[in-house]
Design an enzyme around this catalytic site. Structure first.
Site, mmCIF file in Angstrom:
data_model
loop_
_atom_site.group_PDB
_atom_site.id
_atom_site.type_symbol
_atom_site.label_atom_id
_atom_site.label_comp_id
_atom_site.label_asym_id
_atom_site.label_seq_id
_atom_site.Cartn_x
_atom_site.Cartn_y
_atom_site.Cartn_z
ATOM 1 N N GLU A 264 9.626 -2.841 -8.624
ATOM 2 C CA GLU A 264 8.830 -3.401 -9.725
ATOM 3 C C GLU A 264 9.375 -2.929 -11.063
ATOM 4 O O GLU A 264 9.598 -1.720 -11.219
ATOM 5 C CB GLU A 264 7.357 -2.995 -9.558
ATOM 6 C CG GLU A 264 6.752 -3.657 -8.330
ATOM 7 C CD GLU A 264 5.260 -3.354 -8.131
ATOM 8 O OE1 GLU A 264 4.658 -2.669 -8.992
ATOM 9 O OE2 GLU A 264 4.719 -3.808 -7.124
ATOM 10 N N HIS A 282 1.754 -7.189 -10.684
ATOM 11 C CA HIS A 282 0.897 -6.063 -10.235
ATOM 12 C C HIS A 282 -0.366 -5.951 -11.115
ATOM 13 O O HIS A 282 -0.660 -4.892 -11.672
ATOM 14 C CB HIS A 282 1.703 -4.754 -10.254
ATOM 15 C CG HIS A 282 1.138 -3.709 -9.329
ATOM 16 N ND1 HIS A 282 1.908 -2.799 -8.653
ATOM 17 C CD2 HIS A 282 -0.146 -3.415 -8.976
ATOM 18 C CE1 HIS A 282 1.143 -2.000 -7.926
ATOM 19 N NE2 HIS A 282 -0.108 -2.363 -8.105
HETATM 20 P P1 NAD Z 1 -8.949 1.278 2.183
HETATM 21 O O1 NAD Z 1 -8.438 2.621 2.512
HETATM 22 O O2 NAD Z 1 -10.416 1.123 1.918
HETATM 23 O O3 NAD Z 1 -8.540 0.243 3.330
HETATM 24 C C1 NAD Z 1 -7.280 0.236 3.950
HETATM 25 C C2 NAD Z 1 -7.495 -0.242 5.369
HETATM 26 O O4 NAD Z 1 -6.211 -0.386 5.975
HETATM 27 C C3 NAD Z 1 -8.294 0.769 6.229
HETATM 28 O O5 NAD Z 1 -9.352 0.106 6.881
HETATM 29 C C4 NAD Z 1 -7.246 1.295 7.216
HETATM 30 O O6 NAD Z 1 -7.795 1.634 8.464
HETATM 31 C C5 NAD Z 1 -6.316 0.098 7.321
HETATM 32 N N1 NAD Z 1 -4.993 0.440 7.819
HETATM 33 C C6 NAD Z 1 -4.245 1.545 7.573
HETATM 34 N N2 NAD Z 1 -3.068 1.472 8.213
HETATM 35 C C7 NAD Z 1 -3.065 0.291 8.895
HETATM 36 C C8 NAD Z 1 -2.140 -0.352 9.752
HETATM 37 N N3 NAD Z 1 -0.961 0.228 10.074
HETATM 38 N N4 NAD Z 1 -2.482 -1.544 10.282
HETATM 39 C C9 NAD Z 1 -3.689 -2.122 9.998
HETATM 40 N N5 NAD Z 1 -4.614 -1.554 9.199
HETATM 41 C C10 NAD Z 1 -4.302 -0.364 8.652
HETATM 42 O O7 NAD Z 1 -8.101 0.790 0.913
HETATM 43 P P2 NAD Z 1 -8.462 -0.388 -0.089
HETATM 44 O O8 NAD Z 1 -9.268 0.143 -1.213
HETATM 45 O O9 NAD Z 1 -8.977 -1.550 0.676
HETATM 46 O O10 NAD Z 1 -7.008 -0.709 -0.665
HETATM 47 C C11 NAD Z 1 -5.975 -1.209 0.184
HETATM 48 C C12 NAD Z 1 -4.632 -1.084 -0.507
HETATM 49 O O11 NAD Z 1 -4.581 -1.986 -1.624
HETATM 50 C C13 NAD Z 1 -4.384 0.282 -1.168
HETATM 51 O O12 NAD Z 1 -3.849 1.225 -0.269
HETATM 52 C C14 NAD Z 1 -3.444 -0.020 -2.298
HETATM 53 O O13 NAD Z 1 -2.125 0.190 -1.869
HETATM 54 C C15 NAD Z 1 -3.666 -1.512 -2.574
HETATM 55 N N6 NAD Z 1 -4.184 -1.766 -3.918
HETATM 56 C C16 NAD Z 1 -3.436 -2.526 -4.753
HETATM 57 C C17 NAD Z 1 -3.899 -2.805 -6.037
HETATM 58 C C18 NAD Z 1 -3.094 -3.678 -6.979
HETATM 59 O O14 NAD Z 1 -3.231 -3.527 -8.185
HETATM 60 N N7 NAD Z 1 -2.295 -4.618 -6.502
HETATM 61 C C19 NAD Z 1 -5.118 -2.288 -6.463
HETATM 62 C C20 NAD Z 1 -5.858 -1.526 -5.571
HETATM 63 C C21 NAD Z 1 -5.394 -1.274 -4.298
#
Ligand code: NAD
Length: 310
Positions: A264, A282
């Site tokens: 990025e 992003h």
């Molecule tokens: P969260 O921790 O609440 O949920 C993540 C889920 O993924 C959990 O239920 C976990 O069990 C599951 N998981 C982990 N490893 C896995 C795998 N190998 N296969 C299947 N499922 C799996 O997190 P969230 O708040 O829902 O956020 C998810 C992701 O979104 C974050 O980790 C972050 O990287 C990304 N995010 C991006 C932005 C952005 O600006 N684009 C903003 C916020 C979050």
């Protein structure tokens, strides 16, 4: 409640949290553009380091921050912090896990509608003097299958909104999915392959880990329907962009929307120039509301943690 200590904020965060930290009596150094050498010097006398995603908190930074007690991320993903090393040194890691939930979910839905209704092409056409009415026959979300990979905070919220749009939900997670939620939205739990084979839209909400890096590659993409769309707002590295390029070029899937990239800003110009891809820089959590909430939540968590350590 007053608390003592010095905080360094290494990325741009909403003013609301900075005000809360200062009001609590903390000395706050706000250095949103700080770079590596200055960072190594500046963290030496800090009790708290606050970052978003730009600043990388490596072993070297942690070693330099000899009195640090808390490293806080104004956001969700912790992949820019060496959390294992920090925790091995007794440093507490904080994040604002639910602050971005709504902002990210709304962007996912926006990308789904933009993909299925060709909104970017329609906009470009009009601006270039073309009336593409006949060419741009879209599809509806209603009745389609949405596959949610990672049914955590954001994945669950996307599912709730999609349910209101009368979509059907498939979900895959490595941990058991909450049964009340499954009943609430009528989600069908599946393995990854079944989800990919049966979804019209697939959205990713997993953290970046060794297991999720290149989770989407030429093999997993080959399971998807040629009419399906993929949306990634989690982390760029969960998709092998070369495989996605080949799949989109050969119409192996209908389209993709990416908010995150392996590098990025993205350097993979072949991929981002394809006509069946929509990109955003992003911005999934870039709403005034989410930024204010994340900054406030982190400020309050920092104060609470310092108070409980006294
Ligand atoms: P969260 O921790 O609440 O949920 C993540 C889920 O993924 C959990 O239920 C976990 O069990 C599951 N998981 C982990 N490893 C896995 C795998 N190998 N296969 C299947 N499922 C799996 O997190 P969230 O708040 O829902 O956020 C998810 C992701 O979104 C974050 O980790 C972050 O990287 C990304 N995010 C991006 C932005 C952005 O600006 N684009 C903003 C916020 C979050």
């Amino acid at each position: 409640m007053q608390v003592e200590g010095k905080v360094i904020i290494c990325d741009t965060i909403d003013d609301a949290g900075v005000t809360i930290l200062k009001k609590a009596g903390l000395i706050v150094e706000y250095k949103p553009d700080i770079e590596s050498d200055e960072l190594l010097m500046s963290v030496k006398d800090c009790d708290v380091i606050i970052v978003r995603s730009r600043t990388k908190i490596t072993k070297k930074v942690i070693d330099s921050a000899s009195i640090v007690k808390i490293i806080a991320r104004v956001g969700v993903g912790l992949d820019n912090i060496d959390t294992n090393y920090a925790e091995s040194k007794g440093i507490k890691i904080l994040n604002a896990s639910e602050a971005a939930m709504n902002a990210v979910s709304e962007l996912v839905i926006g990308h789904m509608i933009a993909l299925s209704r060709n909104i970017p092409k329609a906009n470009d056409g009009i601006k270039n003097g073309k009336w593409l009415k006949k060419e741009l026959v879209g599809g509806e979300l209603r009745g389609k299958y949405l596959g949610i990979v990672g049914v955590g905070n954001i994945g669950r919220n996307v599912g709730r909104i999609a349910k209101c749009l009368r979509m059907n939900l498939l979900g895959y997670d490595i941990y058991p999915i909450n049964q009340d939620y499954v009943r609430e939205v009528g989600l069908i739990k599946t393995d990854l392959r079944t989800l990919l084979e049966n979804s019209d839209f697939v959205t990713f909400h997993v953290p970046l880990t060794e297991k999720t890096r290149h989770l989407i590659n030429s093999e997993t993409l080959s399971y998807m329907k040629p009419t399906a769309f993929l949306i990634n707002t989690s982390r760029g590295e969960i998709i092998d962009e070369e495989s996605l390029f080949r799949t989109l070029s050969s119409k192996g899937i209908a389209g993709a929307a990416l908010d995150v990239f392996e590098v990025e800003p993205p350097t993979n110009t072949n991929l981002i120039q394809l006509p069946n891809i929509i990109c955003s820089p992003h911005i999934a959590a870039q709403t005034k509301e989410a930024q204010e909430l994340a900054s406030t939540v982190i400020a309050e968590k920092v104060i609470q943690t310092l108070l409980s350590n006294r």
